[in-house]
Structures are given as C-alpha cells and as structure tokens.
Design an enzyme around this catalytic site. Structure first.
Site, PDB file in Angstrom:
ATOM      1  N   ARG A  63       0.849  -1.205   0.000  1.00  0.00           N
ATOM      2  CA  ARG A  63       0.000   0.000   0.000  1.00  0.00           C
ATOM      3  C   ARG A  63       0.876   1.242   0.000  1.00  0.00           C
ATOM      4  O   ARG A  63       1.340   1.714   1.040  1.00  0.00           O
ATOM      5  CB  ARG A  63      -0.896  -0.015   1.242  1.00  0.00           C
ATOM      6  N   ARG A  89       1.154  -6.428 -10.215  1.00  0.00           N
ATOM      7  CA  ARG A  89       1.648  -5.841  -8.969  1.00  0.00           C
ATOM      8  C   ARG A  89       1.919  -6.880  -7.891  1.00  0.00           C
ATOM      9  O   ARG A  89       2.486  -6.530  -6.850  1.00  0.00           O
ATOM     10  CB  ARG A  89       0.689  -4.769  -8.443  1.00  0.00           C
ATOM     11  N   HIS A 159       0.405   3.612 -10.469  1.00  0.00           N
ATOM     12  CA  HIS A 159      -0.562   4.058  -9.442  1.00  0.00           C
ATOM     13  C   HIS A 159       0.187   4.827  -8.350  1.00  0.00           C
ATOM     14  O   HIS A 159       0.410   4.321  -7.243  1.00  0.00           O
ATOM     15  CB  HIS A 159      -1.222   2.786  -8.881  1.00  0.00           C
ATOM     16  N   ASP A 204     -12.513   9.280  -6.450  1.00  0.00           N
ATOM     17  CA  ASP A 204     -12.042   8.162  -7.281  1.00  0.00           C
ATOM     18  C   ASP A 204     -12.502   8.461  -8.706  1.00  0.00           C
ATOM     19  O   ASP A 204     -13.615   8.130  -9.092  1.00  0.00           O
ATOM     20  CB  ASP A 204     -12.632   6.851  -6.741  1.00  0.00           C
ATOM     21  N   GLU A 263      -2.472   9.035 -10.871  1.00  0.00           N
ATOM     22  CA  GLU A 263      -2.035   7.824 -11.553  1.00  0.00           C
ATOM     23  C   GLU A 263      -1.961   8.028 -13.063  1.00  0.00           C
ATOM     24  O   GLU A 263      -2.928   8.458 -13.694  1.00  0.00           O
ATOM     25  CB  GLU A 263      -3.024   6.696 -11.246  1.00  0.00           C
TER      26      GLU A 263
HETATM   27  C1  BG6 Z   1      -7.633   3.302  -7.570  1.00  0.00           C
HETATM   28  C2  BG6 Z   1      -9.005   2.891  -8.013  1.00  0.00           C
HETATM   29  O1  BG6 Z   1      -6.815   3.429  -8.680  1.00  0.00           O
HETATM   30  O2  BG6 Z   1      -7.102   2.309  -6.712  1.00  0.00           O
HETATM   31  C3  BG6 Z   1      -9.868   2.720  -6.784  1.00  0.00           C
HETATM   32  O3  BG6 Z   1      -9.563   3.853  -8.903  1.00  0.00           O
HETATM   33  C4  BG6 Z   1      -9.235   1.726  -5.813  1.00  0.00           C
HETATM   34  O4  BG6 Z   1     -11.159   2.302  -7.169  1.00  0.00           O
HETATM   35  C5  BG6 Z   1      -7.823   2.164  -5.509  1.00  0.00           C
HETATM   36  O5  BG6 Z   1      -9.997   1.652  -4.633  1.00  0.00           O
HETATM   37  C6  BG6 Z   1      -7.052   1.238  -4.577  1.00  0.00           C
HETATM   38  O6  BG6 Z   1      -7.098  -0.067  -5.050  1.00  0.00           O
HETATM   39  P1  BG6 Z   1      -6.417  -1.226  -4.241  1.00  0.00           P
HETATM   40  O7  BG6 Z   1      -6.769  -2.506  -4.949  1.00  0.00           O
HETATM   41  O8  BG6 Z   1      -4.942  -0.971  -4.274  1.00  0.00           O
HETATM   42  O9  BG6 Z   1      -6.951  -1.168  -2.837  1.00  0.00           O
END
Ligand code: BG6
Length: 291
Positions: A63, A89, A159, A204, A263
């Site tokens: 994360r 990923r 991302h 989002d 992103e």
């Molecule tokens: C974003 C998406 O890019 O990533 C969201 O648009 C999503 O919808 C977010 O919640 C995080 O995703 P994840 O799978 O890493 O928890």
C-alpha cells in the site's frame, strides 16, 4: 564507492533493489516491480507515500509507492474472482538490466513475461519491461510487447501515491475541462471545470483522453510535485478519505490525509490495443520542486 544497484532483503524479508546515485536514490521491490521510495538528493520530505501499516508479503500488493497495474484496471470486467488491478503488482519480476548515466541517475530494468500463471488469468502472450530511473527526477517506463499472433487489449496504471501535507489543502492542476468517470457516484460521466481540482471527500475519478502533466501544489510542504507522462491518455485521482481508510487494514487511521494518488494510466475508454509483434510504452516522470 557503493554499488549503484544492490539487491537485498527489505521489509518482510522481501527481495528489494536499492538504487543509489549522486542525484537520487530509490527502492524497488521485485514483487510487482514496486517502487516504494524515491528521494532526489537534498529533498527534505519523502515524495512517495507509503502507508504506516503497509504489509510486505508474498502475493500482496504494497500500500503506497507506485503499484504497477496491468493488464486490467480495477476489478476484472467479467470475473471479479480475478485479482483487483491485474496480476502484475503481485507477481515476482526479475532484474533484466542496470546502468548508470553520466548525469548521475541510475536505472534498473525489470521484466515480467507471460507464463502458465499469467496465462491462467489472462490468455495473451506478452513481454513487459519496466525501466525505473532515479535521479533528479523519477522516470518509470512500462513497455508492453505483444509476443503472440493475435492483437490484445490491456489497461495499465503507474498508481503513484504522493506524499502531501494535508490532502484538504492541495490543488491539482492539469485536469481542467477534462471528462471523467466518477467511481464514487455510480460511474457517472462528468466533466471537470476550468479550475484546479481540490478534494473535499472520497475521490475516485478516471479522467479520460488527457495527456497533460499534472501539478500538485502543496502549500503546507511548500512544495510542487509534477507528474509528467507519455503514452498515457488517462489520469486517475484517488483518495479513500476517512471512512474507507478506516476500513483498510494496511492504512493507519489518519494516513488518508497525507496522500493523494495521481495515476498515469490507460484505462476504460483509453485501453490500449497492441498488434502482434508491436509494443506500447507508457512513462511517468515525477519531479519535486521546493516553493
Ligand atoms: C484506484 C481505483 O486506482 O485504486 C480505486 O480507482 C481503488 O477504485 C484504488 O480503490 C485502490 O485499489 P487497491 O486494490 O490498491 O486497494
């Protein structure tokens, strides 16, 4: 002199490349080719955000930093049992090259090729190469090659989680008058106005048909972060805000305040089709400037 690229064990004992040159340094976990840190020399604050409770474990995306999203964005279109945001990923990548440039930047290239495991969830032969160059800027270049005999279509995103002083006070320039899909309002299609984007709640948004750089103005850190890009027609802006953040096991309760995802992507209408033998490259370049 220290080696420009060293592979060691990072958090959770996971394999990590540490890239260091006179102009900046970076850390990249081989699982997911996941950049977790980039620090240009002299920068006081981290540029990339990593959650305070980030989990480093096999098969789990970290994360924060820059998760590499491929070959689909968000949930799989027809089969939600497949991994969110594709498989890249959370797959192990391998180091395919390293080099140092005369300008003091250091680069590492990682590779991921189709195999039985990728074929099981996405039936297309491909070769992906991801080149990360750490120096005064952070340059991330994802190349996808179609090694099969039929065209395929994919989505992708770098991302990028950026560190901000307080997401309530930052503005994002570069998305003026741009259409977007509002994922927190039932995927309604809207158009952003002619002012910088400011966030006031869960956000989002998949901005479409936009190749412009984004600039995050952060008065609290007296800093400007620029996300420039090529080969990318979508920009996604995401922040889960307080309630969603509280429900995320790998985020601290206040982590949402100090991050914004901008992103570099090709998603939804901007998915890319690659002919047999052809390639597609998407790059993101991050720059930090003190104000
Ligand atoms: C974003 C998406 O890019 O990533 C969201 O648009 C999503 O919808 C977010 O919640 C995080 O995703 P994840 O799978 O890493 O928890």
């Amino acid at each position: 002199m220290t080696e420009p690229v060293v592979i060691d064990k990072g958090e959770g004992g996971m394999e990590r490349a540490r890239v260091a040159g006179p102009r900046g340094e970076a850390e990249i976990y081989l699982q997911g080719a996941h950049v977790t840190r980039w620090q240009p020399r002299g920068a006081a604050k981290p540029v990339l955000f990593v959650a305070s409770r980030a989990v480093y474990a096999p098969g789990k995306a970290i994360r924060g930093g820059v998760p590499l999203i491929f070959p689909w964005f968000g949930p799989h279109a027809t089969d939600t049992s497949k991994p969110m945001h594709g498989f890249a990923r959370s797959r192990p990548w391998r180091v395919t090259a390293t080099d140092s440039a005369p300008d003091g930047s250091v680069a590492i290239e990682l590779g991921l090729d189709a195999d039985a495991a990728t074929h099981a969830v996405w039936p297309h032969p491909f070769r992906a190469r991801y080149r990360v160059t750490a120096g005064d800027t952070l340059v991330m270049a994802l190349e996808v090659v179609n090694t099969g005999a039929a065209p395929f279509t994919f989505e992708a995103a770098l991302h990028t989680y950026l560190t901000v002083s307080d997401v309530n006070t930052v503005g994002v320039r570069g998305l003026e008058n741009t259409p977007f899909i509002d994922k927190v309002d039932g995927f309604t299609r809207k158009r952003h106005g002619s002012v910088p984007l400011t966030l006031t709640g869960e956000t989002d948004r998949v901005f479409l048909g936009t190749r412009a750089a984004c600039v995050v103005d952060d008065p609290g850190l007296r800093r400007r972060l620029t996300v420039d890009k090529t080969g990318s027609a979508s920009t996604v802006v995401w922040n889960p805000w307080a309630a969603k953040c509280a429900a995320m096991a790998d985020m601290g309760p206040d982590d949402w305040r100090s991050m914004i995802c901008v992103e570099t992507a090709n998603a939804a209408d901007d998915a890319v089709t690659v002919a047999p033998g052809a390639r597609h490259e998407m790059t993101a370049t991050i720059r930090a400037e003190a104000l």
